[in-house]
Enzyme design. Structure first.
Site, PDB file in Angstrom:
ATOM      1  CB  SER A 264      -0.947  -0.029   1.201  1.00 38.91           C
ATOM      2  OG  SER A 264      -0.614   0.985   2.112  1.00 38.91           O
ATOM      3  CE  LYS A 265      -2.451   5.699  -3.308  1.00 36.00           C
ATOM      4  NZ  LYS A 265      -3.219   6.789  -3.811  1.00 36.00           N
ATOM      5  NE  ARG A 266      -3.035   3.744   3.803  1.00 39.73           N
ATOM      6  CZ  ARG A 266      -3.658   3.923   2.631  1.00 39.73           C
ATOM      7  NH1 ARG A 266      -3.691   5.109   2.086  1.00 39.73           N
ATOM      8  NH2 ARG A 266      -4.249   2.918   2.007  1.00 39.73           N
ATOM      9  CG  ASP A 267       3.293  -1.372   3.194  1.00 41.87           C
ATOM     10  OD1 ASP A 267       3.663  -1.672   4.335  1.00 41.87           O
ATOM     11  OD2 ASP A 267       2.489  -2.036   2.507  1.00 41.87           O
ATOM     12  CB  SER A 270       5.229   1.638  -1.018  1.00 41.66           C
ATOM     13  OG  SER A 270       4.478   2.523  -0.259  1.00 41.66           O
TER      14      SER A 270
END
Ligand code: GLU
Ligand code: ZN
Length: 495
Positions: A264-267, A270
């Site tokens: 996810s973008k929030r990882d 990433s």
């Protein structure tokens, strides 16, 4: 109607929304579009989808541009370069979208929907209970003039909804093959909010049509919007908006992160900024990201961007989810660091040799000493930021105090070994080979192999148990500083 034929010049787009920080999923999409455009001698359009004022930010826009530049991507149309379809920021194209929405309404491809959120929810709930598909039920499709007047008189607001055709939509995905979506599963959808703001669902295909995009390569998460967009393209062609082409679509596979969950973008893994700050080379990162759904060949993971461009095509993209593997990304980056010529390596290290990364006073930095050690560092780094800790012993007044290293190397007997080693080093010719002989001889006197004898010397001089080859390091550090550091360590051991 026509679909983009293989002979039409390739026009692809990269069209992120400027929200948050750029992430690796976005970079992979940019890379595949860029490589596809370059491989086919086509055009890459860079478009900014900033129609959501609540989520978009100027800072994020600047970051996107910075990221594209850092990665080495160029674009043929878009921000800063302009082009025949300017402006390329959707926030500057709002009038145009409102105009298209009007035309769609006039032609009957769209209609006003007066349902309130509560009414929609209630009907969805009933449909679910009765086991029917729970998309929009078409209640406002056939309102009479009287019904509309009554709603308006009530003061209800309305959104604009696109009217989906009653037939299934079939298309051939360039990655997944033929796909069919039935009308029950793709219902009429909103294209303009009640406050008049055009939605992504409208502006994205409108711009693709106007900008004559031939291929849409994007993440699989957008697959469900594709049948809607294809229907909208057809309607746009009918009302004369754009070049009348429906682009070909290729949906790039999901990227899985830890625990087999979608990255996810929030990882933290990433965030593109993280890779920049750690000192990934753009070419190392891009090489790794290219492997998320594609490969050059079964036995070659490391290649240049030019090799990728020469080989890349969409039919080589795999539909299976790709796994994001940080260790592999690092290993590939390390290979790219090794592939640099020494001069380029030295230059690439630049930012990590200065504040705020470097802990030494700038005037203590010694270019000649660094350049002498650089080739040894080059073969050992995973990421460029590691360079700082590998050479700080040269430029700090005292080596770093790493307590764990000290405890590990300074076992009982270390003082005796260091005393002998110091005496032998003081006598030795100051070059790597004789320095090694000196420590070897000191070790022999204490019944220690070179590896064991070298550890206290290394920690005394560099502060750490691991680092660049020790004797070359000592040669460059010099006799005086080496002996002074051994003395300081002996003094510390004596208390
Ligand atoms: N702005 C959209 C996004 O960032 C683009 C989707 C697309 O490529 O069609 O998700
Ligand atoms: Zn309605």
């Amino acid at each position: 109607m026509a679909s983009a034929s293989s002979s039409a010049p390739v026009r692809v787009r990269f069209c992120p929304s400027p929200t948050g920080n750029p992430h690796v999923g976005l970079v992979r999409t940019a890379l595949f579009n860029w490589a596809f455009a370059r491989h086919h001698g086509g055009t890459l359009v860079f478009r900014i989808e900033d129609t959501d004022a609540a989520r978009d930010s100027e800072e994020s826009y600047e970051q996107l541009l910075g990221a594209m530049r850092w990665l080495g991507f160029d674009w043929d149309e878009g921000p800063e370069v302009g082009g025949p379809h300017a402006p390329y920021r959707q926030s500057q194209r709002m009038d145009l979208y409102r105009d298209v929405a009007e035309k769609l309404l006039e032609a009957g491809h769209a209609y006003r929907c007066y349902c309130t959120a509560e009414e929609l929810e209630e009907r969805r709930e009933t449909a679910r209970k009765e086991g029917r598909p729970s998309g929009y039920d078409g209640a406002c499709r056939t309102l009479t003039a009287e019904q509309i007047a009554a709603y308006e008189a009530e003061g209800r607001s309305s959104i604009v909804r696109f009217r989906m055709p009653d037939e299934p939509i079939t298309f051939t995905d360039l990655v997944r093959g033929e796909l069919t979506f039935t009308p029950e599963n793709v219902t009429d959808y909103g294209i303009v909010r009640a406050n008049g703001a055009p939605l992504y669902t409208l502006v994205n295909p409108v711009d693709d049509a106007l900008m004559e995009i031939t291929h849409v390569l994007r993440g699989e998460d957008l697959l469900s919007s594709t049948p809607r967009q294809i229907a909208l393209y057809r309607a746009l062609a009918e009302i004369g908006v754009g070049g009348g082409l429906v682009p070909s679509f290729g949906h790039l596979p999901y990227v899985m992160g830890e625990g087999n969950k979608k990255l996810s973008k929030r990882d933290p893994q990433s965030s593109l900024n993280l890779y920049r700050e750690r000192g990934f080379l753009p070419e190392g990162l891009l090489n790794y990201l290219s492997l998320l759904g594609w490969s050059l060949s079964a036995d070659r993971d490391v290649f240049s961007i030019d090799e990728m461009v020469a080989a890349f095509d969409i039919d080589g993209v795999n539909a299976n989810p790709a796994r994001f593997d940080l260790k592999k990304a690092e290993a590939i980056n390390a290979d790219h660091i090794r592939m640099l010529d020494v001069k380029a390596f030295i230059e690439a290290c630049g930012p990590w040799l200065r504040a705020p990364h470097a802990p030494w006073a700038p005037e203590r930095f010694d270019t000649a000493a660094f350049e002498a050690l650089a080739p040894l560092a080059q073969t050992r780094l995973t990421v460029l930021s590691d360079i700082t800790a590998n050479v700080d012993f040269l430029f700090l007044d005292e080596p770093v105090a790493d307590e764990a290293s000290w405890a590990k190397a300074m076992k009982p007997g270390a003082d005796a070994l260091l005393t002998t080693a110091r005496a032998k080093l003081a006598e030795a010719e100051w070059a790597a080979e004789p320095l090694k002989e000196a420590v070897l001889a000191a070790g022999e006197e204490h019944g220690l192999k070179l590896g064991k004898a070298q550890a206290p010397v290394r920690v005394a001089v560099t502060g750490r148990t691991v680092g660049l080859p020790l004797f070359e390091s000592l040669e460059i550090l010099g006799r005086e500083r080496t002996l002074a550091r051994i003395d300081a360590a002996l003094a510390k051991l004596a208390v």
